[in-house]
Write an enzyme that holds these catalytic residues in place. Structure first.
Site, mmCIF file in Angstrom:
data_model
loop_
_atom_site.group_PDB
_atom_site.id
_atom_site.type_symbol
_atom_site.label_atom_id
_atom_site.label_comp_id
_atom_site.label_asym_id
_atom_site.label_seq_id
_atom_site.Cartn_x
_atom_site.Cartn_y
_atom_site.Cartn_z
ATOM 1 N N ASN A 13 0.831 -1.208 0.000
ATOM 2 C CA ASN A 13 0.000 0.000 0.000
ATOM 3 C C ASN A 13 0.862 1.253 0.000
ATOM 4 O O ASN A 13 2.046 1.208 0.297
ATOM 5 C CB ASN A 13 -0.931 -0.003 1.211
ATOM 6 C CG ASN A 13 -1.963 -1.109 1.121
ATOM 7 O OD1 ASN A 13 -2.499 -1.370 0.052
ATOM 8 N ND2 ASN A 13 -2.228 -1.774 2.228
ATOM 9 N N CYS A 14 0.215 2.367 -0.321
ATOM 10 C CA CYS A 14 0.850 3.675 -0.372
ATOM 11 C C CYS A 14 1.631 3.918 0.918
ATOM 12 O O CYS A 14 1.120 3.601 1.988
ATOM 13 C CB CYS A 14 -0.247 4.728 -0.558
ATOM 14 S SG CYS A 14 0.379 6.392 -0.761
ATOM 15 N N PRO A 15 2.811 4.430 0.847
ATOM 16 C CA PRO A 15 3.530 4.969 -0.307
ATOM 17 C C PRO A 15 4.516 3.991 -0.960
ATOM 18 O O PRO A 15 5.288 4.371 -1.816
ATOM 19 C CB PRO A 15 4.297 6.147 0.295
ATOM 20 C CG PRO A 15 4.696 5.628 1.648
ATOM 21 C CD PRO A 15 3.510 4.780 2.101
ATOM 22 N N ASP A 40 -2.867 -1.695 -5.106
ATOM 23 C CA ASP A 40 -3.400 -0.561 -4.341
ATOM 24 C C ASP A 40 -4.185 0.365 -5.276
ATOM 25 O O ASP A 40 -3.607 0.949 -6.182
ATOM 26 C CB ASP A 40 -2.236 0.194 -3.689
ATOM 27 C CG ASP A 40 -2.686 1.387 -2.864
ATOM 28 O OD1 ASP A 40 -3.913 1.585 -2.708
ATOM 29 O OD2 ASP A 40 -1.821 2.124 -2.372
#
Length: 75
Positions: A13-15, A40
């Site tokens: 997932n981000c980042p 994501d």
């Protein structure tokens, strides 16, 4: 589409997808293409912003069964 390097960030997932993309694109020569595979949904906006901010060209994007694919050409 032809590419020179592939990056698999599925399940991250981000980042993380953007951070890993930045590192991977730094490892290829100007004009070469990086293929990124991510799961994501936020990566859709993030990858476009990444391309705009870094001057790299987002050649193509796609989605199939929850897997987002991006092709970036290094500036």
């Amino acid at each position: 589409m032809l590419f020179n390097k592939e990056l698999d960030v599925r399940g991250m997932n981000c980042p993380v997808p953007i951070l890993r993309s930045k590192k991977a694109i730094g490892e290829i020569a100007s004009g070469q293409v990086l293929k990124v595979m991510a799961t994501d949904p936020g990566s859709v906006k993030d990858m476009q912003a990444f391309a705009n901010q870094t001057g790299n060209e987002l050649l193509d994007t796609g989605e199939s069964n929850g897997i987002y694919t991006y092709f970036l050409r290094k500036a």
